[in-house]
Write a protein that holds these residues in place. Structure first.
Motif, PDB file in Angstrom:
ATOM      1  N   LYS A  56       7.869  -6.004  -8.470  1.00  0.00           N
ATOM      2  CA  LYS A  56       7.515  -4.629  -8.132  1.00  0.00           C
ATOM      3  C   LYS A  56       6.590  -3.977  -9.175  1.00  0.00           C
ATOM      4  CE  LYS A  56       9.519  -0.215  -6.689  1.00  0.00           C
ATOM      5  NZ  LYS A  56      10.775   0.493  -6.320  1.00  0.00           N
ATOM      6  N   ASN A  57       6.951  -4.031 -10.436  1.00  0.00           N
ATOM      7  CA  ASN A  57       6.123  -3.389 -11.462  1.00  0.00           C
ATOM      8  C   ASN A  57       4.763  -4.064 -11.579  1.00  0.00           C
ATOM      9  OD1 ASN A  57       8.048  -1.449 -12.157  1.00  0.00           O
ATOM     10  ND2 ASN A  57       8.991  -2.755 -13.704  1.00  0.00           N
ATOM     11  N   HIS A  58       4.743  -5.389 -11.455  1.00  0.00           N
ATOM     12  CA  HIS A  58       3.473  -6.110 -11.518  1.00  0.00           C
ATOM     13  C   HIS A  58       2.568  -5.713 -10.352  1.00  0.00           C
ATOM     14  CE1 HIS A  58       0.621  -9.241 -12.470  1.00  0.00           C
ATOM     15  NE2 HIS A  58       0.766  -9.792 -11.272  1.00  0.00           N
ATOM     16  N   LEU A  59       3.168  -5.591  -9.168  1.00  0.00           N
ATOM     17  CA  LEU A  59       2.398  -5.179  -7.996  1.00  0.00           C
ATOM     18  C   LEU A  59       1.824  -3.781  -8.180  1.00  0.00           C
ATOM     19  CD1 LEU A  59       4.750  -6.495  -5.154  1.00  0.00           C
ATOM     20  CD2 LEU A  59       2.469  -7.370  -5.715  1.00  0.00           C
ATOM     21  N   LYS A  60       2.622  -2.896  -8.743  1.00  0.00           N
ATOM     22  CA  LYS A  60       2.138  -1.536  -8.991  1.00  0.00           C
ATOM     23  C   LYS A  60       0.966  -1.553  -9.951  1.00  0.00           C
ATOM     24  CE  LYS A  60       6.315   1.173  -8.077  1.00  0.00           C
ATOM     25  NZ  LYS A  60       7.336   2.080  -8.668  1.00  0.00           N
ATOM     26  N   ASN A  61       1.036  -2.392 -10.969  1.00  0.00           N
ATOM     27  CA  ASN A  61      -0.032  -2.451 -11.970  1.00  0.00           C
ATOM     28  C   ASN A  61      -1.333  -2.979 -11.377  1.00  0.00           C
ATOM     29  OD1 ASN A  61       1.573  -1.462 -14.055  1.00  0.00           O
ATOM     30  ND2 ASN A  61       2.246  -3.496 -14.704  1.00  0.00           N
ATOM     31  N   GLY A  92      -7.021   3.824  -9.570  1.00  0.00           N
ATOM     32  CA  GLY A  92      -7.544   5.162  -9.848  1.00  0.00           C
ATOM     33  C   GLY A  92      -7.388   6.106  -8.682  1.00  0.00           C
ATOM     34  N   ALA A  93      -7.078   5.566  -7.522  1.00  0.00           N
ATOM     35  CA  ALA A  93      -6.881   6.401  -6.337  1.00  0.00           C
ATOM     36  C   ALA A  93      -5.433   6.871  -6.279  1.00  0.00           C
ATOM     37  CB  ALA A  93      -7.231   5.619  -5.079  1.00  0.00           C
ATOM     38  N   THR A  94      -5.186   7.827  -5.417  1.00  0.00           N
ATOM     39  CA  THR A  94      -3.828   8.358  -5.284  1.00  0.00           C
ATOM     40  C   THR A  94      -2.882   7.302  -4.747  1.00  0.00           C
ATOM     41  OG1 THR A  94      -4.739  10.549  -4.826  1.00  0.00           O
ATOM     42  CG2 THR A  94      -2.432  10.182  -4.253  1.00  0.00           C
ATOM     43  N   MET A  95      -3.354   6.482  -3.826  1.00  0.00           N
ATOM     44  CA  MET A  95      -2.519   5.470  -3.181  1.00  0.00           C
ATOM     45  C   MET A  95      -2.839   4.082  -3.711  1.00  0.00           C
ATOM     46  SD  MET A  95      -2.127   4.653   0.918  1.00  0.00           S
ATOM     47  CE  MET A  95      -1.534   6.315   1.244  1.00  0.00           C
ATOM     48  N   GLY A  96      -1.828   3.406  -4.280  1.00  0.00           N
ATOM     49  CA  GLY A  96      -2.024   2.050  -4.766  1.00  0.00           C
ATOM     50  C   GLY A  96      -2.257   1.086  -3.627  1.00  0.00           C
ATOM     51  N   ASN A  97      -2.952  -0.019  -3.918  1.00  0.00           N
ATOM     52  CA  ASN A  97      -3.290  -0.970  -2.861  1.00  0.00           C
ATOM     53  C   ASN A  97      -3.381  -2.379  -3.446  1.00  0.00           C
ATOM     54  OD1 ASN A  97      -4.345  -2.486  -0.778  1.00  0.00           O
ATOM     55  ND2 ASN A  97      -6.001  -1.081  -0.291  1.00  0.00           N
ATOM     56  N   VAL A  98      -2.468  -3.253  -2.995  1.00  0.00           N
ATOM     57  CA  VAL A  98      -2.536  -4.675  -3.358  1.00  0.00           C
ATOM     58  C   VAL A  98      -2.986  -5.421  -2.111  1.00  0.00           C
ATOM     59  CG1 VAL A  98      -1.294  -6.671  -4.250  1.00  0.00           C
ATOM     60  CG2 VAL A  98      -0.623  -4.369  -4.973  1.00  0.00           C
ATOM     61  N   ILE A 124       0.863  -1.183   0.000  1.00  0.00           N
ATOM     62  CA  ILE A 124       0.000   0.000   0.000  1.00  0.00           C
ATOM     63  C   ILE A 124       0.899   1.234   0.000  1.00  0.00           C
ATOM     64  CG2 ILE A 124      -1.725   1.340   1.278  1.00  0.00           C
ATOM     65  CD1 ILE A 124      -2.831  -1.189   2.433  1.00  0.00           C
ATOM     66  N   GLY A 125       0.551   2.214  -0.826  1.00  0.00           N
ATOM     67  CA  GLY A 125       1.360   3.431  -0.883  1.00  0.00           C
ATOM     68  C   GLY A 125       2.630   3.175  -1.655  1.00  0.00           C
ATOM     69  N   GLN A 157      -0.517  -2.750   8.488  1.00  0.00           N
ATOM     70  CA  GLN A 157      -1.464  -3.205   7.468  1.00  0.00           C
ATOM     71  C   GLN A 157      -1.016  -2.912   6.037  1.00  0.00           C
ATOM     72  OE1 GLN A 157      -2.028  -1.199   9.993  1.00  0.00           O
ATOM     73  NE2 GLN A 157      -2.735   0.799   9.242  1.00  0.00           N
ATOM     74  N   GLN A 158       0.058  -2.170   5.864  1.00  0.00           N
ATOM     75  CA  GLN A 158       0.550  -1.876   4.517  1.00  0.00           C
ATOM     76  C   GLN A 158       1.405  -2.994   3.947  1.00  0.00           C
ATOM     77  OE1 GLN A 158       2.388   2.021   5.334  1.00  0.00           O
ATOM     78  NE2 GLN A 158       0.797   2.929   4.078  1.00  0.00           N
ATOM     79  N   ILE A 159       1.655  -4.013   4.742  1.00  0.00           N
ATOM     80  CA  ILE A 159       2.581  -5.079   4.347  1.00  0.00           C
ATOM     81  C   ILE A 159       1.897  -6.442   4.319  1.00  0.00           C
ATOM     82  CG2 ILE A 159       4.636  -6.356   5.088  1.00  0.00           C
ATOM     83  CD1 ILE A 159       5.754  -3.715   6.135  1.00  0.00           C
ATOM     84  N   ASN A 160       2.141  -7.167   3.218  1.00  0.00           N
ATOM     85  CA  ASN A 160       1.775  -8.575   3.128  1.00  0.00           C
ATOM     86  C   ASN A 160       3.039  -9.398   3.308  1.00  0.00           C
ATOM     87  OD1 ASN A 160      -1.088  -8.554   2.511  1.00  0.00           O
ATOM     88  ND2 ASN A 160      -0.559  -7.716   0.512  1.00  0.00           N
ATOM     89  N   SER A 161       2.959 -10.433   4.124  1.00  0.00           N
ATOM     90  CA  SER A 161       4.123 -11.276   4.400  1.00  0.00           C
ATOM     91  C   SER A 161       3.870 -12.700   3.927  1.00  0.00           C
ATOM     92  CB  SER A 161       4.438 -11.283   5.897  1.00  0.00           C
ATOM     93  OG  SER A 161       4.688  -9.981   6.372  1.00  0.00           O
ATOM     94  N   ILE A 162       4.933 -13.339   3.474  1.00  0.00           N
ATOM     95  CA  ILE A 162       4.855 -14.743   3.052  1.00  0.00           C
ATOM     96  C   ILE A 162       5.686 -15.587   4.011  1.00  0.00           C
ATOM     97  CG2 ILE A 162       5.181 -16.383   1.168  1.00  0.00           C
ATOM     98  CD1 ILE A 162       5.429 -13.949  -0.728  1.00  0.00           C
ATOM     99  N   ILE A 163       5.061 -16.579   4.617  1.00  0.00           N
ATOM    100  CA  ILE A 163       5.777 -17.549   5.439  1.00  0.00           C
ATOM    101  C   ILE A 163       5.982 -18.786   4.561  1.00  0.00           C
ATOM    102  CG2 ILE A 163       5.761 -18.898   7.561  1.00  0.00           C
ATOM    103  CD1 ILE A 163       3.685 -16.944   8.672  1.00  0.00           C
ATOM    104  N   PRO A 164       7.185 -18.976   4.020  1.00  0.00           N
ATOM    105  CA  PRO A 164       7.415 -20.066   3.055  1.00  0.00           C
ATOM    106  C   PRO A 164       7.192 -21.437   3.686  1.00  0.00           C
ATOM    107  CG  PRO A 164       9.238 -18.480   3.042  1.00  0.00           C
ATOM    108  CD  PRO A 164       8.401 -18.183   4.254  1.00  0.00           C
ATOM    109  N   THR A 165       6.692 -22.357   2.872  1.00  0.00           N
ATOM    110  CA  THR A 165       6.506 -23.726   3.345  1.00  0.00           C
ATOM    111  C   THR A 165       7.754 -24.565   3.113  1.00  0.00           C
ATOM    112  OG1 THR A 165       5.531 -24.296   1.198  1.00  0.00           O
ATOM    113  CG2 THR A 165       4.024 -23.710   2.973  1.00  0.00           C
TER     114      THR A 165
END
Length: 222
Positions: free
Chosen positions: A146-151, A156-162, A105-106, A122-130
């Motif tokens: 990074k670029n894929h996440l941005k896309n 349409g909002a000012t702040m991106g959000n995955v 986010i952001g 809450q701006q961070i998603n974490s992966i706990i590998p198996t």
């Protein structure tokens, strides 16, 4: 990473057949598979304990935010930490050592690796590998997302959000165990050296900050 996993010029690649994956990845090496992120690790989206209660914050557990991910592979220090009561308000948000944390986010696409049990906002998603052999590959993979996440985060909002759903359903290419093991064996010591040097730099900075005022005031003479 690019040579092995993007250009497919990994050791022994000439003996490996390519096949059509039926996905956007096109032809991939035999033995490799396309999976969603949630299939290679548990995804946890962080949360901030109530800030109205100051007792939720202390020095018990690192509380990782996006600025803590800049200029370092490993999350060796954070600007803020949680107290034990703060951690206990959201125990399901604890992520263990060697989790991959990604800002979503952001400022999207900052990546780090945890060095101990931690929580994030809450701006961070974490992966706990198996898998234990996937840490280094997964780090570089997320850096290159990074670029894929941005896309996918553009709405349409000012702040991106995955959000978590978008993040954990991203399709990634998972190499064969043989290639993953070889990459892990080649890079694990390098990553551990980076972590060790990062801790040394942290200690040097702390020593500098402790001594400099005393040198300026003349309390300590050189």
């Amino acid at each position: 990473y690019t040579e092995w996993f993007v250009n497919f010029r990994f050791p022994g690649h000439k003996k490996v057949k390519m096949f059509d994956s039926g996905t956007d990845f096109g032809k991939i090496p035999e033995g490799w598979v396309v999976k969603k992120i949630k299939e290679i690790g548990k995804v946890i989206t962080g949360k901030t304990p109530p800030t109205s209660n100051e007792s939720n914050f202390g020095d018990y557990m690192p509380f990782i935010k996006t600025p803590d991910l800049h200029n370092s592979v490993f999350c060796i220090s954070t600007h803020e930490n949680l107290s034990l009561p703060g951690v206990e308000t959201q125990v399901k948000k604890i992520i263990p050592k060697d989790s991959i944390v990604v800002s979503c986010i952001g400022t999207i696409g900052a990546v780090g690796i945890t060095t101990r049990d931690s929580q994030t906002n809450q701006q961070i998603n974490s992966i706990i590998p198996t898998q234990t052999n996937i840490r280094e590959y997964l780090y570089f993979l997320c850096v290159n997302l990074k670029n894929h996440l941005k896309n996918i985060g553009a709405n349409g909002a000012t702040m991106g959000n995955v959000n978590k759903e978008k993040f954990e359903t991203i399709e990634i290419l998972l190499p064969s165990d043989a290639v993953l093991n070889l990459f892990h064996d080649m890079t694990n010591d390098m990553f551990e050296e980076i972590k060790s040097l990062s801790y040394q730099n942290k200690n040097l900075r702390q020593t500098r900050d402790l001594l400099l005022p005393k040198l300026v005031t003349g309390e300590i003479r050189v």
